[in-house]
Structure formats: C-alpha cells, structure tokens
Design a protein around this motif. Sequence first.
Motif, short mmCIF file in Angstrom:
data_model
loop_
_atom_site.label_atom_id
_atom_site.label_comp_id
_atom_site.label_asym_id
_atom_site.label_seq_id
_atom_site.Cartn_x
_atom_site.Cartn_y
_atom_site.Cartn_z
N MET A 27 -9.63 61.56 45.75
CA MET A 27 -10.34 62.69 46.28
C MET A 27 -9.41 63.45 47.25
O MET A 27 -8.72 62.85 48.07
CB MET A 27 -11.59 62.21 47.01
N GLU A 28 -9.39 64.75 47.16
CA GLU A 28 -8.57 65.61 48.00
C GLU A 28 -9.10 65.59 49.44
O GLU A 28 -10.27 65.84 49.68
CB GLU A 28 -8.59 67.04 47.46
N LYS A 29 -8.24 65.28 50.39
CA LYS A 29 -8.66 65.22 51.79
C LYS A 29 -8.00 66.32 52.61
O LYS A 29 -8.06 66.30 53.82
CB LYS A 29 -8.30 63.86 52.38
N ARG A 30 -7.38 67.26 51.97
CA ARG A 30 -6.71 68.34 52.69
C ARG A 30 -7.72 69.32 53.24
O ARG A 30 -8.75 69.56 52.65
CB ARG A 30 -5.73 69.05 51.77
N LYS A 31 -7.36 69.90 54.35
CA LYS A 31 -8.24 70.86 55.01
C LYS A 31 -8.30 72.18 54.24
O LYS A 31 -9.33 72.82 54.18
CB LYS A 31 -7.73 71.10 56.44
N TYR A 32 -7.17 72.58 53.64
CA TYR A 32 -7.09 73.83 52.90
C TYR A 32 -6.57 73.60 51.49
O TYR A 32 -5.75 72.71 51.26
CB TYR A 32 -6.16 74.83 53.60
N LYS A 33 -7.03 74.42 50.57
CA LYS A 33 -6.63 74.32 49.18
C LYS A 33 -5.18 74.77 49.02
O LYS A 33 -4.76 75.78 49.55
CB LYS A 33 -7.53 75.24 48.34
N ARG A 34 -4.39 73.96 48.28
CA ARG A 34 -3.02 74.33 47.95
C ARG A 34 -3.03 75.30 46.78
O ARG A 34 -3.75 75.10 45.81
CB ARG A 34 -2.20 73.11 47.54
N ILE A 35 -2.21 76.31 46.89
CA ILE A 35 -2.10 77.31 45.82
C ILE A 35 -0.67 77.26 45.29
O ILE A 35 0.28 77.44 46.06
CB ILE A 35 -2.41 78.72 46.35
N PRO A 36 -0.49 77.01 43.99
CA PRO A 36 0.87 77.01 43.44
C PRO A 36 1.47 78.42 43.52
O PRO A 36 0.79 79.41 43.24
CB PRO A 36 0.68 76.60 41.98
#
Length: 115
Positions: free
Chosen positions: A1-10
């Motif tokens: 599960m993604e625990k990052r605060k912000y979505k990564r954008i390629p």
Amino acid sequence: MEKRKYKRIPVKIELEISSLFKQDNEKISNVDAPIDVTNISRGGVGFISKSVLPEGFYFNAKFQLTPDEKSVFYSVIKIIRRRPLDDGNTEYGCEMVGFPSVLNYVFEDFEKRSE
C-alpha cells in the motif's frame, strides 16, 4: 500500500546541478552533474545521474512542467537517499524544502493532465 503523502507523477525533465550546499554553509562548487528527473510530487523529486552526489546536501532547481511559462517554479531540493544502479548510474530520492503552498495549483494542474 502506498504510504506517500503526495502522488508521484512520472516525468522526463533534464536539469543540471552546478553546486551543492549544506545548512552549515558548506558548499561544493563546479559539480557539473546532469540529472534526469524521473518523477515528481509536491513533496519531492526522484532522479538518476551518472554523478555520485552526497546525501544531506541541497541544490536549487528550476522546474518547467509544461511548455508554457505558467508552470515554472523554483525550489530548494535536499538529497535524502541514493541507490547505485546496475548500469553505473545512481538513483536519488529528494525532498522539496520550503515548497510554498501557493504553488499547489501548479501540481494540481499537472496531476490532472498526467492522468
């Protein structure tokens, strides 16, 4: 599960690091390190470089997320982690330091276009 605060954008952005600095006024000049940004978020940046850069150092970056000048912003970037890759390059994880919330619209617009 993604625990990052912000979505990564390629992304595919090329930048050049010319100097690095630390908060204690330590500075490394004439670095001449080309980097290829691979992803970006409101909180950080991922990039790959042939250069080996020290963790804990900062650099100034100018990002242009779209061809028009409306999506340009400047940020101080802190190198948090690095990992050697099999091809001789190094992968870096960095955080944006002091990213002003007034620029959130830049990322909101960029996130919409990247979906």
